[in-house]
Design an enzyme around this catalytic site. Structure first.
Site, PDB file in Angstrom:
ATOM      1  N   ASP A 261       0.650  -1.335   0.103  1.00 15.13           N
ATOM      2  CA  ASP A 261      -0.165  -0.261   0.059  1.00 15.13           C
ATOM      3  C   ASP A 261       0.897   1.337   0.161  1.00 15.13           C
ATOM      4  OD1 ASP A 261      -1.888   2.349   0.177  1.00 15.13           O
ATOM      5  OD2 ASP A 261      -2.757   0.608   2.114  1.00 15.13           O
TER       6      ASP A 261
ATOM      7  N   ASP B  77      -3.152   2.379  -5.722  1.00 15.73           N
ATOM      8  CA  ASP B  77      -2.227   1.992  -4.711  1.00 15.73           C
ATOM      9  C   ASP B  77      -1.675   1.096  -3.977  1.00 15.73           C
ATOM     10  OD1 ASP B  77      -3.509   2.838  -2.818  1.00 15.73           O
ATOM     11  OD2 ASP B  77      -1.623   3.992  -1.392  1.00 15.73           O
ATOM     12  N   GLU B  78      -2.678   0.469  -4.180  1.00 12.24           N
ATOM     13  CA  GLU B  78      -2.231  -1.512  -3.509  1.00 12.24           C
ATOM     14  C   GLU B  78      -2.226  -2.493  -4.203  1.00 12.24           C
ATOM     15  OE1 GLU B  78      -5.128  -1.611  -0.307  1.00 12.24           O
ATOM     16  OE2 GLU B  78      -6.213   0.210  -0.683  1.00 12.24           O
TER      17      GLU B  78
END
Ligand code: TTP
Ligand code: MG
Length: 423
Positions: free
Chosen positions: A18, A113-114
């Site tokens: 993350d 974003d993960e």
């Protein structure tokens, strides 16, 4: 494979990554003068929108994601407010995935974003999962000037929990045997996937910690939450069977379902009930693949084989049953010639995008609370259906949209269903 956190011997091969303060960090990287400053990225710095994300410097002032920009300005008047440049963040996101894929082909993007990685079998080439996690963090720092928080665990649930434990720039390993020490003291609300409603229902049963949830008799949980009770019990025990699935994101042009009725019908109630079932299945397949759709198409074939297809483009991308159902019912009511018997009925979704695409991010985060509620509900339903089959749960509220309907579902009595996928 049943990935257990609580059974000894299951190796931590799942990595969850993350990015830290992602949008703000990308801006600080692109504009060195912003580094070390409170940076707040939002839809429209002068408008009435909400904060997308805040750098950790801005978080020190209490600024948070989804907070109205006005409030952020009050808390942090000297902050640098920027409007988001989603296509740039999406481009960074894609390049990050390329880095991860150098370590393992089993990469599942989870949001902008993960990502989850499964590195089982990659040890000979790259070292164990912890070594891989360290190397990825280093590559991300050197190559992108960004930091990320990484969790390493035997399954996705625990890896996701782990990545959140030492933000920013963390690397946290949760092994199977750590579950009682690390997970059980947590309030239930901290378990990924447990929302406010579930937490307060659990509190009313005297269950406030993950440990109490893990120890609660599963029958008691099932009596209160139905099949969801099994899932709650599993995650509290660190058990999650879902695989890291890189195929989730391969994108067809359209997804659809159609059904040839066992007997041609001009009964509106029967036909709308089929529509509900078809819409639910289409929406669920979208979600399974991490997709959202903008266009809904209805297909009707009458007894004489005359066929019509009609489409509607929605205001926003969706992957939710009710949106697809409402659009299909509206198309049906507008286009069906009432006296004519129908032999085949179909619903499909097109105009597809990955739900982590920047185009959708804005819409999705517009009303974060509502979205979060919807998302946690549908993901709970999906998990139940994954485990217990399509018919496990029906949503009476959806049926009500079209007026009262008989309780038995469609898809029986010899109706033939077919899946359609346009590439
Ligand atoms: P998050 O990973 O939730 O947040 P983050 O990366 O900014 O911060 P953290 O260090 O806590 O991980 O979300 C990723 C990006 O998604 C974030 O940078 C901006 C966007 N986003 C929104 O636009 N609105 C929101 O409400 C949230 C939570 C995120
Ligand atoms: Mg993040």
């Amino acid at each position: 494979m049943r990935r257990q956190g609580s059974c000894a011997g299951s190796e931590p091969t799942v990595i969850h990554i993350d990015m830290d303060a992602f949008f703000a960090a990308v801006e600080q990287q692109a504009h060195p003068e912003l580094r070390g400053k409170p940076v707040i990225v939002c839809g429209d710095p002068d408008g009435r929108g909400v904060v997308s994300t805040a750098s950790y410097e801005a978080r020190a002032f209490g600024v948070r994601s989804a907070m109205p920009v006005k409030e952020a300005k009050r808390l942090c008047p000297h902050g640098v407010f920027l409007s988001s440049r989603l296509s740039d963040y999406a481009a960074v996101s894609e390049r990050l995935l390329e880095v991860y894929r150098r370590y393992t082909p089993v990469v599942e993007p989870f949001s902008i974003d993960e990502a989850f990685l499964d590195v089982a079998g990659c040890e000979r080439l790259h070292g164990d999962a912890v070594a891989i996690a360290r190397n990825i963090k280093e590559e991300v720092r050197r190559g992108f000037g960004l930091t990320c928080s990484v969790g390493v665990a035997p399954n996705k649930f625990l890896a996701k929990m782990a990545s959140d434990m030492q933000k920013p720039d963390g690397l946290t390993v949760i092994r199977a045997e750590d579950v009682p020490r690390v997970i059980w003291p947590l309030p239930v609300r901290k378990l990924y996937g447990v929302g406010e409603k579930t937490a307060s229902a659990l509190a009313s049963m005297g269950i406030t910690t993950a440990g109490a949830l893990a120890e609660a008799p599963v029958e008691v949980l099932v009596a209160r939450f139905g099949v969801m009770g099994h899932i709650l019990h599993d995650v509290a025990n660190g058990i999650d069977e879902s695989p890291v699935d890189p195929g989730m994101w391969e994108r067809p042009k359209s997804l659809g379902r159609e059904i040839t009725l066992a007997e041609d019908s001009a009964d509106e109630e029967v036909l709308t009930r089929h529509l509900l079932s078809l819409a639910e299945q289409v929406a669920r397949r979208l979600r399974k693949r991490g997709l959202v759709a903008r266009t809904v198409t209805l297909k009707l074939r009458y007894s004489d084989f005359a066929t019509l297809t009609r489409s509607r483009t929605l205001d926003e991308f969706t992957c939710y049953d009710e949106d697809i159902y409402r659009a299909s019912v509206e198309l049906f009511r507008t286009n069906w010639t009432r006296s004519r018997k129908v032999r085949l009925i179909g619903v499909s979704a097109s105009g597809l995008a990955a739900s982590h695409d920047y185009t959708c991010q804005l819409a999705l985060f517009e009303a974060p609370a509502t979205h979060e509620r919807k998302r946690s509900l549908v993901s709970a339903l999906d998990r139940v259906r994954d485990r217990f089959g399509e018919g496990a749960i029906t949503r009476a509220s959806l049926i009500d949209v079209a007026g009262p309907a008989r309780r038995h579902g469609p898809g029986r009595n010899g109706d033939r269903e077919k899946e359609r996928q346009g590439g």
